[in-house]
Design an enzyme around this catalytic site. Structure first.
Site, short mmCIF file in Angstrom:
data_model
loop_
_atom_site.label_atom_id
_atom_site.label_comp_id
_atom_site.label_asym_id
_atom_site.label_seq_id
_atom_site.Cartn_x
_atom_site.Cartn_y
_atom_site.Cartn_z
CE LYS A 4 45.39 -49.69 162.94
NZ LYS A 4 44.42 -50.82 162.94
CB SER B 290 46.41 -54.12 162.91
OG SER B 290 45.15 -53.50 162.74
CB SER C 122 42.56 -54.63 164.17
OG SER C 122 43.40 -55.50 163.50
N1 GLN Z 1 44.19 -60.26 162.53
C1 GLN Z 1 43.29 -59.91 161.48
C2 GLN Z 1 44.05 -59.84 160.16
O1 GLN Z 1 45.22 -60.03 160.19
C3 GLN Z 1 42.58 -58.63 161.81
C4 GLN Z 1 43.13 -57.38 161.25
C5 GLN Z 1 42.28 -56.18 161.50
O2 GLN Z 1 41.23 -56.24 162.14
N2 GLN Z 1 42.67 -55.06 160.93
O3 GLN Z 1 43.50 -59.60 159.12
#
Ligand code: GLN
Length: 468
Positions: free
Chosen positions: A58, A133, A157
């Site tokens: 990532k 994400s 995410s």
């Molecule tokens: N959707 C969650 C957020 O927007 C999770 C993000 C994540 O796990 N990095 O914070």
């Protein structure tokens, strides 16, 4: 699968993976930067658990001398001067990093629509989102270009895009994998996670990644287990708690039917499956408490991205103006909104009633998860109500029960730090959907064992959507 790789023809296989990754990127926009593998090939170890396995990282994982942007304009030209600990560990195990993957900007978001290089598309249906994400990492594994990709998981995410893309998504226990060299989001919730297409590969990968790292004081010195050798898919006697509120709240009949079928099969295999109810009020408080904690911590963590200490600098007549201009140009609108919420929660006059209150609510939620898991090996629920949403699906009511509960229950894995994993559960209209299991702290072995049992039931091992 990792077993298909070794020292033989390693260069050809890595080049083949790179070719597939380029194709995957053309179709789904899942890559930010391709990595020239020659230096890694020249310095490869002779033995290792991931020998010759091409992998993806990532784009919030620091790679020495290789652009690391976290898909944010502010880090557009950032080249770290060091490798994250996991990058070193993967290299020592013989893995070859071939690219950095698309993600929601700074890992905030669940859609992969907020990336500065644009949306990442779902390989099963390109009119749908990958989820985020860690969208690019989920997609590049789902497309079969690589068998492994690193993601990060602060709310869900890794586990949500895994569900939408039909792959295995693992978030181990807090402290199990070093976070040194990962661009932070929310330090008390951030976890390194990863994607594979089989439980066996997931078990091997944790052996490679886990362990104490003196560069990350939150990493655990608990010994790392031989997860893959001990892997046992026997479900007889396993105590599984079905997350009743989530089950009851499902509005998609196809998801409900898939989940009911899975429960019936688990029972038929001798697992003891019972329903447990989570306190409804606490359940609905998960997302608001999460947003406060995550945004406050993110605001603090990213205060150094100001064009002075870090980040692309924009002109201005004095330091303040430089900071304002750099931050305005550097961040997308979602990030700016979140910094407003975070700053508001951290105001001296608000800290007690917002940030600290959210932490107290988190504590209550953790106690409730503990109670639910008390007599069980894992807590089981669909990872989402539906398959991946359409790219232009902005109509979700984020205050509805469906959204608050069904779409966000996996945050309990981050609040508690407990290991949590999504495994493919079935297909609806040609698109995959996953089931999530959360286990007790450091019970990764149990999680993999039950996951392997589920993999046998569904037959969705090594599921992929290769480009035609
Ligand atoms: N959707 C969650 C957020 O927007 C999770 C993000 C994540 O796990 N990095 O914070």
């Amino acid at each position: 699968m990792f077993k298909e790789y070794n020292l033989e023809n390693v260069e050809a296989k890595v080049n083949e993976a790179l070719k597939k990754a380029h194709k995957s990127h053309e179709l789904y926009n899942d890559v930010v930067t391709f990595i020239d593998p020659r230096a890694q090939l020249a310095n490869m170890p002779k033995t290792g658990k991931m020998l010759g396995v091409p992998i993806a990282l990532k784009d919030n994982v620091c790679t020495k001398g290789i652009r690391t942007t976290a898909c944010s304009n502010i880090l557009n030209d950032y080249e770290p001067i060091y490798d994250a600990t996991i990058v070193k560990k993967l290299a020592a195990a013989g893995a070859i990093s071939i690219c950095k993957t698309n993600m929601d900007e700074l890992a905030m978001g669940g859609t992969n629509l907020t990336s500065n290089i644009g949306a990442c598309l779902n390989p099963w249906d390109t009119s749908r989102m990958s989820g985020g994400s860690s969208g690019g990492s989920a997609v590049i594994v789902a497309s079969g270009a690589v068998d492994f990709a690193i993601g990060s998981d602060t709310g869900d995410s890794v586990r949500k895009p895994a569900s939408y893309c039909g792959v295995v998504g693992v978030k181990p226990t807090y402290g199990r994998i070093s976070r040194y060299g990962i661009i932070p989001y929310s330090s008390s919730l951030d976890h390194v996670g990863y994607f594979t297409r089989t439980i066996e590969d997931a078990a091997v990968a944790l052996e490679v990644l886990a362990g104490r790292d003196d560069l990350d004081m939150t990493s655990s010195d608990r010994p790392v287990e031989a997860y893959s050798q001990q892997l046992n898919s026997e479900l007889k006697g396993k105590k599984i708690a079905v997350f009743k509120n989530v089950y009851d709240g499902l509005t998609n009949p196809d998801t409900k039917a898939l989940f009911a079928k899975l429960i019936a099969n688990l029972t038929a295999k001798g697992a003891i499956v019972e329903e447990v109810s989570f306190d409804e009020k606490l359940l609905k408080a998960i997302l608001p408490a999460y947003y406060l904690i995550a945004n406050c911590e993110a605001t603090a963590n990213h205060s150094n991205l100001d064009g002075i200490r870090f980040g692309v600098r924009k002109p201005g007549k004095d330091v303040e103006e430089i900071m304002i201009n750099s931050r305005t140009a550097g961040f997308g609108s979602l990030i700016r909104k979140r910094f407003v919420i975070g700053s508001y929660g951290l105001f001296v006059e608000n800290q007690e009633k917002l940030f600290r209150q959210a932490q107290r609510v988190r504590r209550l939620i953790v106690e409730e998860v503990k109670r639910c898991l008390d007599e069980y090996d894992c807590l089981l629920a669909p990872a989402s109500n539906d398959i991946a949403p359409k790219l232009n699906d902005h109509g979700r009511d984020e205050l509805s029960d469906e959204y608050l509960i069904i779409e966000n229950h996996m945050i309990i894995g981050n609040f508690t730090g407990y290991p949590s994993m999504t495994v493919p559960m079935g297909m609806i209209n040609g698109c995959p959907i996953g089931v999530n299991l959360t286990c007790k702290a450091f019970a990764e072995q149990t999680m993999f064992d039950i996951g392997a049992g589920i993999e046998e039931i569904t037959g969705l091992k090594d599921l992929k959507k290769e480009a035609a």
